[in-house]
Design a protein around this motif. Structure first.
Motif, PDB file in Angstrom:
ATOM      1  N   HIS A 489       0.818  -1.210   0.000  1.00 40.18           N
ATOM      2  CA  HIS A 489       0.000   0.000   0.000  1.00 40.18           C
ATOM      3  C   HIS A 489       0.853   1.263   0.000  1.00 40.18           C
ATOM      4  CE1 HIS A 489      -2.585   3.207   1.667  1.00 40.18           C
ATOM      5  NE2 HIS A 489      -3.552   2.586   1.018  1.00 40.18           N
ATOM      6  N   GLU A 490       1.757   1.407   0.945  1.00 42.40           N
ATOM      7  CA  GLU A 490       2.577   2.626   1.034  1.00 42.40           C
ATOM      8  C   GLU A 490       3.492   2.763  -0.171  1.00 42.40           C
ATOM      9  OE1 GLU A 490       2.228   5.054   3.219  1.00 42.40           O
ATOM     10  OE2 GLU A 490       0.545   3.909   4.053  1.00 42.40           O
ATOM     11  N   GLU A 491       4.019   1.643  -0.642  1.00 41.91           N
ATOM     12  CA  GLU A 491       4.901   1.660  -1.819  1.00 41.91           C
ATOM     13  C   GLU A 491       4.166   2.225  -3.030  1.00 41.91           C
ATOM     14  OE1 GLU A 491       8.779   0.370  -3.437  1.00 41.91           O
ATOM     15  OE2 GLU A 491       8.007   0.437  -1.386  1.00 41.91           O
ATOM     16  N   LEU A 492       2.949   1.768  -3.247  1.00 48.47           N
ATOM     17  CA  LEU A 492       2.175   2.208  -4.415  1.00 48.47           C
ATOM     18  C   LEU A 492       1.610   3.608  -4.220  1.00 48.47           C
ATOM     19  CD1 LEU A 492       0.272  -1.097  -5.304  1.00 48.47           C
ATOM     20  CD2 LEU A 492       2.480  -0.269  -6.147  1.00 48.47           C
ATOM     21  N   LEU A 493       1.251   3.948  -2.985  1.00 45.82           N
ATOM     22  CA  LEU A 493       0.754   5.293  -2.712  1.00 45.82           C
ATOM     23  C   LEU A 493       1.792   6.329  -3.111  1.00 45.82           C
ATOM     24  CD1 LEU A 493      -1.482   7.089  -1.456  1.00 45.82           C
ATOM     25  CD2 LEU A 493      -0.323   6.806   0.751  1.00 45.82           C
ATOM     26  N   GLY A 494       3.039   6.058  -2.808  1.00 47.15           N
ATOM     27  CA  GLY A 494       4.108   6.991  -3.159  1.00 47.15           C
ATOM     28  C   GLY A 494       4.309   7.121  -4.656  1.00 47.15           C
ATOM     29  N   GLN A 495       3.796   6.155  -5.420  1.00 48.86           N
ATOM     30  CA  GLN A 495       3.936   6.203  -6.881  1.00 48.86           C
ATOM     31  C   GLN A 495       2.676   6.716  -7.564  1.00 48.86           C
ATOM     32  OE1 GLN A 495       5.998   2.752  -8.619  1.00 48.86           O
ATOM     33  NE2 GLN A 495       6.450   2.062  -6.541  1.00 48.86           N
ATOM     34  N   GLY A 496       1.804   7.341  -6.775  1.00 47.25           N
ATOM     35  CA  GLY A 496       0.625   7.980  -7.357  1.00 47.25           C
ATOM     36  C   GLY A 496      -0.589   7.099  -7.461  1.00 47.25           C
ATOM     37  N   CYS A 497      -0.624   5.993  -6.734  1.00 46.82           N
ATOM     38  CA  CYS A 497      -1.777   5.103  -6.818  1.00 46.82           C
ATOM     39  C   CYS A 497      -3.033   5.780  -6.250  1.00 46.82           C
ATOM     40  CB  CYS A 497      -1.499   3.805  -6.061  1.00 46.82           C
ATOM     41  SG  CYS A 497      -2.847   2.614  -6.171  1.00 46.82           S
ATOM     42  N   VAL A 498      -4.104   5.753  -7.027  1.00 43.68           N
ATOM     43  CA  VAL A 498      -5.419   6.218  -6.581  1.00 43.68           C
ATOM     44  C   VAL A 498      -6.222   4.969  -6.232  1.00 43.68           C
ATOM     45  CG1 VAL A 498      -7.486   7.509  -7.188  1.00 43.68           C
ATOM     46  CG2 VAL A 498      -5.261   8.216  -8.099  1.00 43.68           C
ATOM     47  N   PHE A 499      -6.506   4.803  -4.955  1.00 43.96           N
ATOM     48  CA  PHE A 499      -7.071   3.545  -4.481  1.00 43.96           C
ATOM     49  C   PHE A 499      -8.590   3.515  -4.592  1.00 43.96           C
ATOM     50  CE2 PHE A 499      -2.912   3.437  -2.484  1.00 43.96           C
ATOM     51  CZ  PHE A 499      -2.563   2.093  -2.583  1.00 43.96           C
ATOM     52  N   GLN A 500      -9.090   2.305  -4.792  1.00 46.17           N
ATOM     53  CA  GLN A 500     -10.507   1.995  -4.672  1.00 46.17           C
ATOM     54  C   GLN A 500     -10.713   1.231  -3.365  1.00 46.17           C
ATOM     55  OE1 GLN A 500     -10.971  -0.521  -8.120  1.00 46.17           O
ATOM     56  NE2 GLN A 500     -11.513   1.190  -9.465  1.00 46.17           N
ATOM     57  N   GLU A 501     -11.959   1.192  -2.898  1.00 46.34           N
ATOM     58  CA  GLU A 501     -12.272   0.432  -1.684  1.00 46.34           C
ATOM     59  C   GLU A 501     -13.255  -0.671  -2.014  1.00 46.34           C
ATOM     60  OE1 GLU A 501     -14.554  -0.708   1.937  1.00 46.34           O
ATOM     61  OE2 GLU A 501     -15.271   0.144   0.040  1.00 46.34           O
ATOM     62  N   ARG A 502     -12.928  -1.882  -1.567  1.00 43.32           N
ATOM     63  CA  ARG A 502     -13.826  -3.016  -1.751  1.00 43.32           C
ATOM     64  C   ARG A 502     -13.913  -3.790  -0.441  1.00 43.32           C
ATOM     65  NH1 ARG A 502     -14.486  -0.167  -5.301  1.00 43.32           N
ATOM     66  NH2 ARG A 502     -14.646  -0.558  -7.536  1.00 43.32           N
ATOM     67  N   HIS A 503     -15.017  -3.563   0.271  1.00 46.75           N
ATOM     68  CA  HIS A 503     -15.297  -4.272   1.524  1.00 46.75           C
ATOM     69  C   HIS A 503     -14.118  -4.211   2.490  1.00 46.75           C
ATOM     70  CE1 HIS A 503     -19.145  -5.470   0.065  1.00 46.75           C
ATOM     71  NE2 HIS A 503     -18.611  -5.990  -0.993  1.00 46.75           N
ATOM     72  N   GLY A 504     -13.621  -3.004   2.656  1.00 45.35           N
ATOM     73  CA  GLY A 504     -12.568  -2.766   3.624  1.00 45.35           C
ATOM     74  C   GLY A 504     -11.184  -2.716   3.030  1.00 45.35           C
ATOM     75  N   TRP A 505     -10.957  -3.441   1.931  1.00 52.10           N
ATOM     76  CA  TRP A 505      -9.646  -3.459   1.298  1.00 52.10           C
ATOM     77  C   TRP A 505      -9.421  -2.185   0.476  1.00 52.10           C
ATOM     78  CZ3 TRP A 505      -5.557  -6.172   2.302  1.00 52.10           C
ATOM     79  CH2 TRP A 505      -5.635  -7.501   2.726  1.00 52.10           C
ATOM     80  N   GLU A 506      -8.215  -1.660   0.556  1.00 53.85           N
ATOM     81  CA  GLU A 506      -7.768  -0.622  -0.376  1.00 53.85           C
ATOM     82  C   GLU A 506      -7.047  -1.334  -1.519  1.00 53.85           C
ATOM     83  OE1 GLU A 506      -8.270   2.775  -0.014  1.00 53.85           O
ATOM     84  OE2 GLU A 506      -9.493   2.253   1.734  1.00 53.85           O
ATOM     85  N   ARG A 507      -7.540  -1.162  -2.734  1.00 51.30           N
ATOM     86  CA  ARG A 507      -6.898  -1.800  -3.889  1.00 51.30           C
ATOM     87  C   ARG A 507      -6.582  -0.743  -4.935  1.00 51.30           C
ATOM     88  NH1 ARG A 507     -11.537  -5.058  -7.430  1.00 51.30           N
ATOM     89  NH2 ARG A 507     -12.331  -3.206  -8.512  1.00 51.30           N
ATOM     90  N   PRO A 508      -5.538  -0.939  -5.752  1.00 46.09           N
ATOM     91  CA  PRO A 508      -5.166   0.071  -6.752  1.00 46.09           C
ATOM     92  C   PRO A 508      -6.255   0.279  -7.800  1.00 46.09           C
ATOM     93  CG  PRO A 508      -3.375  -1.491  -6.390  1.00 46.09           C
ATOM     94  CD  PRO A 508      -4.596  -2.060  -5.718  1.00 46.09           C
ATOM     95  N   GLY A 509      -6.624   1.525  -8.024  1.00 47.98           N
ATOM     96  CA  GLY A 509      -7.579   1.844  -9.083  1.00 47.98           C
ATOM     97  C   GLY A 509      -6.869   2.239 -10.352  1.00 47.98           C
TER      98      GLY A 509
END
Length: 918
Positions: A489-509
């Motif tokens: 999560h943190e690795e991808l967030l730093g690379q500009g990942c815009v996350f989606q939420e699916r039943h609690g999980w943060e997944r890359p959008g």
């Protein structure tokens, strides 16, 4: 008598809550309990006169010692469920109501029925409610339920809102729901008292109407009783008896009341606001909250008679016709929570908080100006239950067999009651509903969320506050975020990942090239004195999704897709569910559970479905055969005999877990299902360059001969043990790496370093959606659902029908194949560059033959792609010749676009690319 304008002035003069006060529970709730009982302006209620406590008088009839089903709660859902159980032939069905029928929340409901919703399943459920209330009950009993067909009018004050209504109109054509888009002038003719100066248009549905709660529920009770069911009032439930079978499974044994107990194997919790308390009696988590929900009833209005009900979503207000007056209500951003739900509350109301209600008055006066000088006859502020996703809670609880839920209807229990009552009855009697009820199934929520107070509260608030918002295809919640984050999560967030939420999980959008956009703590949209976030990057990017056109980042997603097709892309799929099935009967269980033959040698991986007894698809997943081992590792448990590794979509992991567990219990298989979802991550590298990239990272030969498609191996990746699977979900050469949690970051970094010279890019689920539909791969709960069979969905290859091995659903498939398919999933492409998202009507030779389930833009073929099930209007089987011979068009927002039907995927129909042939 107060007028609406005077109420508005009084509310404006009230001191507002200090923005500096904290956001503690007391600031979100009512300061006082329910007020003295007030009259609700219906023709009648089921309430008896005042006097001695009705509970003290004892039950309205003697309790039976046993019952096949006990329904708890005599509101809309309880009465509908009892009626449909009896209608389906269930004997020994009993309804227990602690006071009088409708005395909880049903008695004060507005009773509106709107036939069109942005969900095909809900359109079907509403249609059944309407049939029951408007026709079937009266034919059966000779009693009028109080149904009034005065029509419904949806107000659009901007283009996007009107586009949303046009989507509903197109969907309605697939179900025979008459609707018309009206101009402001036509709207004025229909509703002369309405201000239309600020309108773009309206949607008029002439067969919408209004239900009477008391009339409907009393008629349902009488019809159920005539079929042998029992309705017992003045009988509160005080406990649920539970027993544990020889396999350690908890099951319902009975219910307890102050007046005796009833032995029963099945309980249905239809207790509305009180459903959580009933759940606690049984050790079942019921994720809902109670809130105040209000409307006011005006004095007589000249000229309002026979006008349609009105929903002005942008003003967050509805206007319900009530004889020669109107009821005015809506959904506000700062609803009042009812913190301490009283079990003594019956036919009671709260004092109306005029400060909270003010926005509805403003919207109502703007829409119907005569209201400014119209008096208020009464105020109605009662409790309603609301859920984290604004969908009901239904189905068998995962914690307790035989304990069903039918609650949390978000003030829509009257209009959804008939359809949901029927489906719940099927669920209880046959083990599954007839329709796709996954969106309502309590098993949709991960078990870590169903008793998480902050998540339930935040999400329920946001769902309430946004109930009248435009439903955009790619909207995401801001509440209850960051509950479950994977190792990357943190690795991808730093690379500009815009996350989606699916039943609690943060997944890359998708990946934003301008840098990080973290999801911040929920700010309640500034309600309750909270300070809204300023300069909130994620919210700004989310606002770009509020369109029915291509979003501004359409080209960014295009680059991710084309990089995958031309070079390679890496996808973080760590949120996938990852289960192990091992034990003495694992082979028997696998043969029965999975439609495909998974009894292949260790090292093989099979794409398969899991079915229900009706042949509907409960899941699609991959199953990998494991070699036995006496030593456990992070990538496999220790086991003897047969073992399988299951990888399932993360958004439906809980559903899969519950389905498998239920089947294992029902069949008494002696095996273990082990959840390793939180212990393992997963990255997938897909594209023509994937082999070259991974050959530098993995310590094995990746050639076709050494590592064929649909196989898996334990390998080292940059020194870390991983399970590598040669699979593809996008139609390219590729591998999945299933990685122990602690190794995810170093393995990901090694892959990215090796891929730098090959053009490897990060990609998210928006790219997966596009790439997978382009290749023709199915998405469960979109183009593949529990009411769709693999034969209808073009997945016959996943079914071992040529072998003699029995499996769950086989009998239904064989019957369906012999009779011929009555519908078939078809791929369509559209030459016009128009976005489609699903719900578009499918026309064949001038007739509507279905609607689109799933649609997206395919960047490699540069076309819009849509999938939908079509039927033959004559009622005959849908053959391949029928599909090929038609002239097709897809209707998007009232406009039709020529479409071409395909029997195979329009992209790489010979499957060369997944084999590494480019």
């Amino acid at each position: 008598m107060a007028s609406l304008s005077r109420a508005l002035r009084v509310a404006a003069a009230c001191p507002r809550q200090s923005p500096t006060r904290g956001l503690g529970p007391c600031n979100l709730s009512s300061a006082s309990g329910p007020t003295a009982e007030k009259s609700v302006p219906y023709q009648r209620t089921l309430k008896e006169g005042q006097g001695t406590s009705v509970v003290a008088q004892g039950p309205s009839r003697p309790l039976p010692s046993t019952a096949n089903v006990v329904v708890i709660g005599g509101g809309s859902l309880g009465c509908q469920t009892l009626y449909h159980l009896a209608k389906l032939g269930m004997s020994g069905a009993v309804l227990l109501e602690r006071e009088r029928l409708t005395s909880g929340t049903t008695w004060h409901t507005a009773g509106l029925l709107w036939q069109l919703r942005p969900s095909d399943v809900e359109v079907e459920l509403l249609a059944h409610t309407r049939r029951v209330v408007s026709r079937e009950l009266e034919e059966e009993t000779g009693l009028h339920t109080g149904w009034i067909q005065n029509g419904g009018l949806f107000i659009a004050s901007n283009r996007q809102r009107l586009d949303e209504y046009k989507r509903l109109m197109s969907l309605g054509k697939a179900y025979g729901v008459e609707s018309h888009v009206l101009s402001p002038a036509e709207t004025k003719t229909l509703y002369p008292l309405m201000n239309v100066d600020d309108l773009y248009g309206t949607l008029y549905v002439p067969h919408d109407g209004t239900m009477d709660p008391a009339g409907t529920c009393s008629t349902l009770a009488r019809a159920a009783s005539a079929r042998g069911a029992q309705v017992i009032e003045n009988c509160p439930v005080t406990g649920i008896r539970v027993w544990t079978d020889d396999f350690g499974v908890r099951r319902v044994a009975g219910v307890e009341t102050p007046h005796g107990s009833i032995q029963t194997p099945c309980v249905v919790n239809c207790a509305g606001v009180w459903a959580s308390a009933v759940g606690r009696m049984a050790g079942v988590k019921v994720p809902l909250v109670a809130m105040h929900h209000a409307y006011v009833v005006t004095e007589r209005i000249e000229g309002i008679q026979n006008m349609p009900n009105v929903r002005d979503h942008d003003a967050s207000v509805y206007l319900r016709l009530q004889g020669d007056a109107l009821s005015v209500g809506g959904y506000e951003a700062n609803p009042i929570f009812w913190e301490e739900v009283s079990d003594k509350f019956a036919f009671g109301l709260f004092d109306l908080d005029w400060e909270v209600f003010t926005q509805h008055i403003e919207g109502a006066i703007n829409r119907v100006p005569v209201l400014e000088k119209t008096g208020i006859k009464s105020t109605v502020c009662g409790p309603e239950s609301f859920t984290p996703d604004h969908k009901p809670l239904m189905g068998e609880a995962p914690e307790l067999r035989g304990f069903f839920l039918g609650c949390g209807f978000n003030s829509a229990g009257m209009m959804l009651g008939g359809g949901c009552g029927q489906e719940l009855a099927h669920w209880i009697i046959h083990g599954r509903p007839e329709k796709d009820m996954h969106g309502y199934d309590i098993r949709r929520f991960h078990h870590s969320l169903t008793d998480h107070p902050r998540w339930i509260r935040e999400r329920s608030h946001e769902s309430y506050a946004k109930n009248y918002s435009v439903v955009f295809p790619h909207d995401e919640p801001l509440a209850g975020r960051n509950m479950r984050r994977d190792p990357l999560h943190e690795e991808l967030l730093g690379q500009g990942c815009v996350f989606q939420e699916r039943h609690g999980w943060e997944r890359p959008g998708w990946f934003h090239p301008q840098g990080p956009a973290p999801v911040l703590e929920y700010d309640y949209y500034g309600a309750y004195g909270s300070r809204p976030h300023e300069d909130y990057a994620y919210r700004r990017l989310l606002a770009d999704e509020y369109t029915f056109d291509f979003p501004p980042h359409h080209d960014t997603i295009k680059k991710e897709c084309l990089a995958c097709r031309g070079a390679a892309a890496v996808f973080d799929m760590s949120y996938f569910g990852k289960f192990y099935l091992v034990g003495l009967d694992a082979r028997k269980a696998a043969d029965w559970l999975f439609s495909a033959d998974v009894s292949r040698p260790p090292g093989s991986t099979v794409y398969t479905c899991m079915l229900n007894h009706r042949g509907g698809t409960e899941s699609d997943l991959t199953v990998s055969r494991l070699a036995p081992s006496h030593q456990a590792s992070p990538l496999a448990p220790a086991f003897e005999g047969d073992g399988y590794y299951l990888a399932v979509g993360g958004a439906v992991a809980q559903h899969n877990w519950s389905h498998i567990t239920t089947v294992l219990q029902d069949q008494k298989f002696q095996c273990q299902l082990i959840d390793s979802s939180e212990d393992l991550g997963m990255v997938s590298i897909q594209g023509p360059a994937s082999r070259a990239i991974l050959q530098e990272v993995l310590d094995a030969d990746l050639s076709n001969e050494a590592f064929p498609f649909s196989t898996h191996k334990l390998l080292r990746a940059a020194g870390h043990l991983v399970r590598a699977m040669r699979l593809s979900f996008v139609g390219e050469l590729g591998w999945e790496l299933h990685i122990p949690k602690v190794s995810c970051v170093p393995v990901y970094r090694a892959v990215m370093a090796a891929g730098a010279k090959h053009g490897l890019v990060n990609a998210g689920y928006r790219a997966i959606d596009s790439l997978s539909i382009e290749k023709g791969y199915r998405h469960w709960h979109a183009d593949l659902r529990p009411d769709d069979s693999p034969l209808e969905a073009g997945l016959a290859f996943t079914c071992k029908l040529k072998s003699p091995v029995p499996f769950l659903g086989r009998e239904a498939l064989e019957q369906q194949r012999a009779a011929g398919l009555r519908r078939r999933l078809v791929c369509f492409t559209v030459e016009d560059k128009v976005p489609m998202f699903g719900l578009e009507a499918i026309w064949r030779n001038g007739q509507v033959v279905g609607h689109v389930r799933r649609a997206d833009f395919g960047f490699a073929i540069d076309k819009t792609i849509a999938y939908g099930y079509i039927h033959d209007p004559s009622g005959g089987p849908v053959s391949l010749d029928f599909v090929k011979s038609g002239d097709y068009a897809l209707e998007r927002m009232g406009v039709t676009y020529g479409a071409r039907a395909h029997l195979k995927s329009p992209f790489d129909p010979d499957n060369k690319r997944v084999k590494g042939t480019y």
